[in-house]
Design an enzyme around this catalytic site. Structure first.
Site, PDB file in Angstrom:
ATOM      1  N   HIS A 362      -6.032  -6.509   9.688  1.00 22.04           N
ATOM      2  CA  HIS A 362      -4.756  -5.750   9.226  1.00 22.04           C
ATOM      3  C   HIS A 362      -5.522  -4.983   7.643  1.00 22.04           C
ATOM      4  CE1 HIS A 362      -1.820  -8.345  11.659  1.00 22.04           C
ATOM      5  NE2 HIS A 362      -2.228  -7.464  12.418  1.00 22.04           N
ATOM      6  N   ARG A 505      -4.695   7.198  23.956  1.00 17.62           N
ATOM      7  CA  ARG A 505      -6.031   5.953  24.545  1.00 17.62           C
ATOM      8  C   ARG A 505      -4.689   4.972  25.145  1.00 17.62           C
ATOM      9  NH1 ARG A 505     -10.853   3.509  22.041  1.00 17.62           N
ATOM     10  NH2 ARG A 505      -9.505   2.555  20.450  1.00 17.62           N
ATOM     11  N   ASN A 626     -19.249   4.795  19.762  1.00 14.04           N
ATOM     12  CA  ASN A 626     -18.947   3.510  18.946  1.00 14.04           C
ATOM     13  C   ASN A 626     -20.033   2.466  20.181  1.00 14.04           C
ATOM     14  OD1 ASN A 626     -18.398   4.991  16.611  1.00 14.04           O
ATOM     15  ND2 ASN A 626     -16.284   3.719  16.806  1.00 14.04           N
ATOM     16  N   ASP A 627     -18.662   2.442  21.204  1.00 19.92           N
ATOM     17  CA  ASP A 627     -19.498   0.704  22.366  1.00 19.92           C
ATOM     18  C   ASP A 627     -20.148   1.587  23.040  1.00 19.92           C
ATOM     19  OD1 ASP A 627     -17.981  -1.386  22.637  1.00 19.92           O
ATOM     20  OD2 ASP A 627     -15.949   0.604  22.531  1.00 19.92           O
TER      21      ASP A 627
HETATM   22  C1  PEP Z   1     -15.253   4.484  20.488  1.00 22.19           C
HETATM   23  O1  PEP Z   1     -15.928   3.377  21.426  1.00 22.19           O
HETATM   24  O2  PEP Z   1     -16.326   5.421  19.862  1.00 22.19           O
HETATM   25  C2  PEP Z   1     -14.144   4.211  20.213  1.00 22.19           C
HETATM   26  C3  PEP Z   1     -13.732   5.821  19.641  1.00 22.19           C
HETATM   27  O3  PEP Z   1     -13.282   3.323  20.440  1.00 22.19           O
HETATM   28  P1  PEP Z   1     -13.281   1.863  19.938  1.00 22.19           P
HETATM   29  O4  PEP Z   1     -13.764   2.359  18.325  1.00 22.19           O
HETATM   30  O5  PEP Z   1     -12.545   1.931  19.271  1.00 22.19           O
HETATM   31  O6  PEP Z   1     -14.024   1.127  20.280  1.00 22.19           O
HETATM   32 MG    MG Z   2     -14.873   2.031  22.440  1.00 24.38          MG
END
Ligand code: PEP
Ligand code: MG
Length: 756
Positions: A362, A505, A626-627
């Site tokens: 948090h 999302r 990111n993922d």
């Molecule tokens: C990502 O995975 O790039 C993304 C924008 O989602 P999060 O960072 O919330 O997993």
């Molecule tokens: Mg993601």
């Protein structure tokens, strides 16, 4: 052998300080191997020498004084070759370097192994014996194993610089401590350790007879803590949005008489005094939370501990500690809860550092929303020694520096000043279009989660929201928000940005993000029940969320719905079907709401290769880099151990990104990027050259990216893209992009990427 090894590692880890850990290590290894000498040499980087830091068997006086150059003696040889050297008679080796001060004359047999950490030689462990004999393979394997196991301890000793400082009291070397970036930015200030006002662990058991007197004490403390939390919430309302108040509601609910207090009262009724009863209850909850695999749930232990301490502080009110907050606070703590953060006047907080915690705690979420440079998970940081010390927080790299040299401090001061003037200078771009010098336009949007993000985004001229992470309002509560609660939250986002689009999302929990009230426990959460997989299995949660989104969009029509972690067209179709059903339901209720565009996130390799099929079915695609980087490279995005391998400039990532944009455009669909790559000027330009229509990023990066876009020509970024697509090394690509952008006069915008 395994048992001995485990015992040594355990003992060494429990040692009071690093010198005793090293001494213990030398002693135990010598005993376990039955040799006459075990010595530990550590690399003093400043002096470029291996210094004898501990020894069992050599002269005590030599420790801390004797050292060898990097290519000197057998120790230097082990370091250079980065492999063991095993000799039956060291004296006959041409590299042998006699050190008179150590008294090593009688020792012939020599076995030295490097102590390696993250590919770096930190030091050398040596065992020696009088006899002329070769150490056998099992002995060599043992020393290699123990040196690998203990390298973490040595890495800490090495990082803290404390050892070398001891040798020369005047040498106050800079110490670097690595963690994870919780919120970008750099800060210099004085450490303020937010240590607990009251220490629950030290509360003893005490039998009582007057049960009602103890319950009365508890009631009084509860009343005061509730008031304290309400005051904090009120203060927070000024710097955070109203919606974030949910954080404090969670606290208040835990203090509800039927929650924690009921358990405390049960122990009091069993004859335990109130403080002991409180300790028992808090301990039990903390143990439960801490045992959970899920990092988010582990974080909740911090909340319970915090409440326990607050209650205890009132029960022991004469012991309340009043912290004086200097003008330039760097808040320090094992864990800092969001309410603890709120206790400090915002204008005094320059930075935050925690030894535990993760990017999803948090506190880190709130720190990002407030733009406070933050580093989390700095496991090796000696907290107590940092109190009142001058500290540098490098939230860009996830690093903390203590004892910085004047020169290093100056460099950071420059970075901070340049960041401030850069941001000030960039403000004039707020209403300018994001278009290249030769007129090609791209849309720049923001990623949001908290209400606080809205103002910061609007101040920077965002053209809508490319990613609203709905899990964040879910995470700050202790139960699922109702449809109406969600509608109110979503409405605020939609109306703040209207007529610009807001891409919401659907709930993305699992992996490293979860909800206390909806625990997901898995061996391998990143490959488990995440994102769309969870919500398709729980249509009741999904439908409520979609209906809330649709209702919130009434009269605004700027809603877009986006599905996370999609791996197959089936998931997209299934979700679309549910969205359509929700839309019909909302219309049946008499609301005039348009069917919103629905898109999917491309975050896993499977969806890269399904991009065309997905684009045929939905209205837009958005890449979560990111993922996607994590899954393409098989590198956990939160693991410090492999952080160096996490590189979004890796050729595999770049080629995947190019493939996605081509496939989406073949189907005439727009495609955006909403991962961190979109917010970094170098990669943002490459994405623009690839043809991405929208880049969505953290509000703090938006003007930097806009400035970069406005300073280049399309021909320049296309050429750059073609050049890097032909390269096969991610590190080289990153440096090459930096170099080319510097040449193009963009060095100001890249400064924070540079290693210091
Ligand atoms: C990502 O995975 O790039 C993304 C924008 O989602 P999060 O960072 O919330 O997993
Ligand atoms: Mg993601």
């Amino acid at each position: 052998m395994l048992d001995i090894l485990r015992r040594i590692v355990q003992e060494v880890n429990n040692a009071a300080d690093i010198p005793s850990a090293l001494d213990l290590m030398a002693k135990r290894v010598r005993d376990a191997m039955g040799t006459e000498v075990c010595s530990i040499y550590l690399l003093n980087e400043e002096e470029q020498r291996y210094v004898l830091m501990a020894s069992e068997g050599l002269k005590r006086e030599a420790v801390g004084h004797v050292s060898l150059g990097l290519s000197e003696g057998l120790v230097g040889q082990v370091g250079q070759r980065e492999e063991p050297i095993n000799l039956e008679d060291a004296f006959s080796h041409p590299k042998f370097h006699y050190l008179a001060e150590t008294g090593e004359d009688p020792f012939h047999a020599f076995l030295g192994v490097p102590v390696m950490h993250h590919g770096q030689v930190l030091g050398i462990m040596v065992v020696q014996q009088r006899d002329v004999r070769r150490f056998d393979q099992s002995e060599e394997a043992f020393l290699v194993t123990i040196s690998a196991q203990l390298s973490a301890v040595i890495a800490h000793a090495h990082a803290s610089g404390a050892l070398f400082a001891q040798m020369d009291a005047s040498a106050d070397l800079p110490s670097f401590y690595d963690g994870l970036s919780g919120s970008p930015g750099a800060a210099i200030g004085h450490g303020v350790l937010l240590f607990p006002a009251a220490d629950l662990a030290s509360v003893p058991d005490r039998p009582i007879t007057d049960i009602s007197a103890e319950i009365a004490l508890l009631d009084d403390a509860l009343m005061r803590v509730r008031q304290e939390v309400r005051d904090l919430a009120e203060r927070a309302a000024k710097s955070l949005g109203t919606e974030e108040q949910a954080l404090f509601d969670v606290y208040l609910r835990m203090l509800d008489r039927h929650a924690l207090p009921a358990e405390v009262i049960a122990h009091i009724r069993d004859g335990q005094w109130v403080q002991g009863a409180l300790r028992m209850v808090v301990d039990a909850h903390v143990r439960n939370f801490e045992m959970m695999d899920d990092p988010y749930l582990r974080e909740r232990a911090a909340d319970v501990k915090d409440l326990g301490r607050r209650l205890l502080a009132h029960l022991q009110s004469q012991n309340r500690r009043h912290i004086v907050f200097p003008e330039d606070c760097i808040l320090l703590g094992e864990d800092i809860s969001a309410p603890m953060l709120m206790e400090v006047p915002r204008e005094r907080v320059r930075g935050i550092v925690t030894t535990r915690g993760s990017r999803n705690s948090h506190m880190a979420i709130v720190a990002r929303a407030m733009g406070i440079p933050t580093v989390v998970g700095v496991q090796n940081l000696p907290l107590k020694q940092m109190d009142d010390k001058e500290i540098i927080v490098d939230g860009f790299r996830g690093r903390v520096v203590a004892n910085a040299s004047a020169e290093l401090k100056h460099q950071f001061e420059e970075i901070i000043a340049e960041e401030a003037s850069l941001q000030a200078g960039l403000e004039k771009l707020r209403d300018e279009p994001a278009e290249t010098a030769d007129g090609t336009r791209i849309q720049l949007q923001v990623n949001t989660g908290l209400m606080t993000d809205i103002n910061r985004s609007l101040e920077r001229g965002a053209e809508g929201v490319g990613l609203y992470r709905t899990e964040i309002p879910f995470m700050v509560r202790d139960r699922f928000p109702s449809e109406e609660e969600q509608r109110v939250i979503y409405r605020e986002q939609l109306s703040a940005f209207a007529p610009h689009p807001v891409t919401m999302r659907t709930l993305d929990v699992g992996g490293d993000k979860s909800l206390t009230y909806f625990p997901i426990e898995e061996e391998n959460p990143f490959l488990g029940w995440r994102g769309i997989r969870v919500t398709l299995d729980h249509p009741e949660i999904f439908m409520v969320q979609i209906r809330a989104m649709l209702k919130a969009s009434e009269g605004l029509d700027n809603l877009r719905i986006m599905l996370p972690m999609v791996t197959s067209v089936f998931e997209a179709e299934e979700a679309q079907h549910l969205i359509h059903r929700a839309w019909l339901e909302v219309r049946d209720e008499g609301l005039e709401v348009a069917m919103p565009p629905v898109g999917v996130m491309i975050e896993v390799p499977a969806s890269v290769y399904q991009a065309r099929a997905l684009a045929q079915r939905v209205d837009f695609l958005s890449v979560g880099t990111n993922d996607l980087t994590q899954y393409l490279l098989a590198v956990d995005r939160n693991n410090r151990q492999v952080a160096d391998l996490y590189n979004s400039y890796h050729p595999a990532v770049l080629h995947a990104l190019l493939h996605v944009v081509e496939q989406a455009h073949e189907e005439g669909k727009t495609v955006s990027v909403c991962g961190e790559m979109a917010g970094e000027p170098g990669s943002a330009l490459l994405l623009m050259a690839m043809g991405y229509n929208v880049l969505s990023m953290n509000a703090s990066n938006l003007l930097k990216v806009k400035a970069a876009v406005r300073q280049v020509k399309v021909s320049f970024i296309r050429k750059l893209l073609n050049e890097v697509l032909a390269m096969d090394n991610g590190e080289v690509i990153a440096s090459y992009v930096d170099l080319q952008l510097e040449k193009a006069g963009l060095s100001d915008l890249l400064r924070h990427r540079k290693n210091i």
